[in-house]
Design a protein around this motif. Sequence first.
Motif, short mmCIF file in Angstrom:
data_model
loop_
_atom_site.label_atom_id
_atom_site.label_comp_id
_atom_site.label_asym_id
_atom_site.label_seq_id
_atom_site.Cartn_x
_atom_site.Cartn_y
_atom_site.Cartn_z
N ILE A 183 0.84 -1.20 0.00
CA ILE A 183 0.00 0.00 0.00
C ILE A 183 0.87 1.25 0.00
O ILE A 183 0.64 2.20 -0.76
CB ILE A 183 -0.95 -0.01 1.22
N PHE A 184 1.88 1.24 0.84
CA PHE A 184 2.79 2.38 0.94
C PHE A 184 3.42 2.70 -0.42
O PHE A 184 3.36 3.84 -0.91
CB PHE A 184 3.89 2.09 1.97
N THR A 185 4.03 1.70 -1.04
CA THR A 185 4.73 1.95 -2.30
C THR A 185 3.76 2.28 -3.42
O THR A 185 4.10 3.06 -4.33
CB THR A 185 5.62 0.76 -2.68
N SER A 186 2.56 1.75 -3.39
CA SER A 186 1.56 2.07 -4.41
C SER A 186 1.16 3.55 -4.33
O SER A 186 1.03 4.22 -5.37
CB SER A 186 0.32 1.18 -4.25
N ILE A 187 0.97 4.06 -3.12
CA ILE A 187 0.62 5.47 -2.95
C ILE A 187 1.77 6.35 -3.41
O ILE A 187 1.59 7.32 -4.17
CB ILE A 187 0.25 5.78 -1.49
N VAL A 188 2.98 6.03 -2.96
CA VAL A 188 4.14 6.81 -3.37
C VAL A 188 4.31 6.78 -4.89
O VAL A 188 4.58 7.81 -5.52
CB VAL A 188 5.41 6.28 -2.67
N SER A 189 4.12 5.61 -5.50
CA SER A 189 4.30 5.48 -6.95
C SER A 189 3.33 6.38 -7.71
O SER A 189 3.73 7.08 -8.65
CB SER A 189 4.07 4.02 -7.37
N ALA A 190 2.06 6.36 -7.31
CA ALA A 190 1.07 7.16 -8.02
C ALA A 190 1.32 8.65 -7.84
O ALA A 190 1.25 9.43 -8.80
CB ALA A 190 -0.33 6.79 -7.54
N LEU A 191 1.63 9.07 -6.62
CA LEU A 191 1.82 10.50 -6.37
C LEU A 191 3.09 11.04 -7.01
O LEU A 191 3.10 12.15 -7.55
CB LEU A 191 1.80 10.77 -4.86
N ILE A 192 4.16 10.28 -6.96
CA ILE A 192 5.40 10.77 -7.57
C ILE A 192 5.25 10.79 -9.10
O ILE A 192 5.81 11.65 -9.78
CB ILE A 192 6.62 9.95 -7.11
N THR A 193 4.44 9.87 -9.64
CA THR A 193 4.14 9.88 -11.07
C THR A 193 3.39 11.14 -11.46
O THR A 193 3.58 11.70 -12.54
CB THR A 193 3.32 8.63 -11.45
N ARG A 194 2.55 11.62 -10.55
CA ARG A 194 1.78 12.84 -10.80
C ARG A 194 2.57 14.12 -10.50
O ARG A 194 2.05 15.22 -10.69
CB ARG A 194 0.50 12.81 -9.97
N GLY A 195 3.81 13.97 -10.03
CA GLY A 195 4.66 15.14 -9.88
C GLY A 195 4.79 15.69 -8.49
O GLY A 195 5.39 16.77 -8.30
N PHE A 196 4.28 15.00 -7.48
CA PHE A 196 4.41 15.46 -6.11
C PHE A 196 5.84 15.26 -5.61
O PHE A 196 6.54 14.34 -6.03
CB PHE A 196 3.44 14.72 -5.19
N GLU A 197 6.26 16.12 -4.68
CA GLU A 197 7.57 15.98 -4.05
C GLU A 197 7.60 14.74 -3.16
O GLU A 197 6.57 14.29 -2.64
CB GLU A 197 7.90 17.22 -3.22
N LEU A 198 8.81 14.20 -2.97
CA LEU A 198 8.97 12.93 -2.26
C LEU A 198 8.34 12.97 -0.86
O LEU A 198 7.61 12.05 -0.49
CB LEU A 198 10.46 12.58 -2.15
N GLU A 199 8.61 14.01 -0.09
CA GLU A 199 8.10 14.05 1.28
C GLU A 199 6.57 14.10 1.32
O GLU A 199 5.95 13.51 2.21
CB GLU A 199 8.70 15.22 2.05
N LYS A 200 5.94 14.78 0.37
CA LYS A 200 4.49 14.80 0.28
C LYS A 200 3.94 13.41 -0.01
O LYS A 200 2.95 12.98 0.57
CB LYS A 200 4.05 15.78 -0.81
N CYS A 201 4.60 12.70 -0.92
CA CYS A 201 4.19 11.33 -1.26
C CYS A 201 4.24 10.43 -0.03
O CYS A 201 3.30 9.66 0.25
CB CYS A 201 5.09 10.75 -2.34
N VAL A 202 5.35 10.51 0.70
CA VAL A 202 5.54 9.65 1.87
C VAL A 202 4.57 10.03 2.98
O VAL A 202 3.97 9.15 3.62
CB VAL A 202 7.00 9.71 2.35
N SER A 203 4.38 11.31 3.21
CA SER A 203 3.45 11.75 4.27
C SER A 203 2.04 11.27 3.98
O SER A 203 1.32 10.83 4.89
CB SER A 203 3.47 13.28 4.37
N ALA A 204 1.61 11.35 2.72
CA ALA A 204 0.27 10.90 2.36
C ALA A 204 0.12 9.40 2.59
O ALA A 204 -0.91 8.92 3.09
CB ALA A 204 -0.02 11.24 0.90
N ALA A 205 1.16 8.63 2.23
CA ALA A 205 1.11 7.18 2.42
C ALA A 205 1.09 6.80 3.90
O ALA A 205 0.31 5.93 4.33
CB ALA A 205 2.30 6.52 1.73
#
Length: 276
Positions: free
Chosen positions: A219-241
Amino acid sequence: MSKQKKIACINDISGLGKCSLTVAIPIISALKCQCCPLPTSVLSSQTGYPKFSFVDLTDSIEEYIDIWQELRANFDTIYSGFLGSSRQIKLVENLIKNNPDSFVIVDPVLADNGKMFPIFTDEDVVEMRELVTMADLITPNITEANLLSGRKIDNFDYKEEDLLELCRDLSKTGPSYVIITGFEEKDSIYNICYDRRQDSISKIGVPFNRVSFSGTGDIFTSIVSALITRGFELEKCVSAAVDFIYKSVNYTVESGDFDRNDGILFEYFLDNLTQI
């Protein structure tokens, strides 16, 4: 409206137990990306259950990738999870070579809790290290980070400067971004984020309730993958996950009737992801 982003997601799929493709497909879809699954094996139930059937799809993967190539399928991101053999890893390497413009995310599933999973061999570790050199982002746990970097596999005693050095060493092999997942420290559990451009780490965590569930890493990596694909910064991706998993785990525990093998009740929070 901009063109929808497309993620090739390479993992196994289980009929019971929320993990791998079973969680990747709905989560990546909720985050507005198209999930293009490439199943590596099919299980009746994930391997934490006392009984499961297993069908290895290795022999079909090469044709699967070849047809994608013939159809000129292009992927914004290639995300690999559990790969059961060095042969499967090599096939993923071929997919990456066919898609040189894709952002590559590798969850190097090899080990946990200071031990390598018994299905893997030293040859598999060597091949995974090669795959990691082709990645832009990797998401190992601390055991896998030790293994990939040639450190003592059961070393968990890391100070902040040691974690930075570990991330640097992993990044030097290829990936610009490193996330060491599930790092326990006192009563919290952290994800250690490293960005080579900044050459620094940040720690994003939550209180640790000592409950473990199947599939949270996927679940964690799936959220990070989708958000970073959409252009979000790394910390935002991780915080959301982290926030999504924390809410889902607490809700599952509060339900009072759960089996760790079943995974978490993430479905009740998918609407949170659609709003990102």
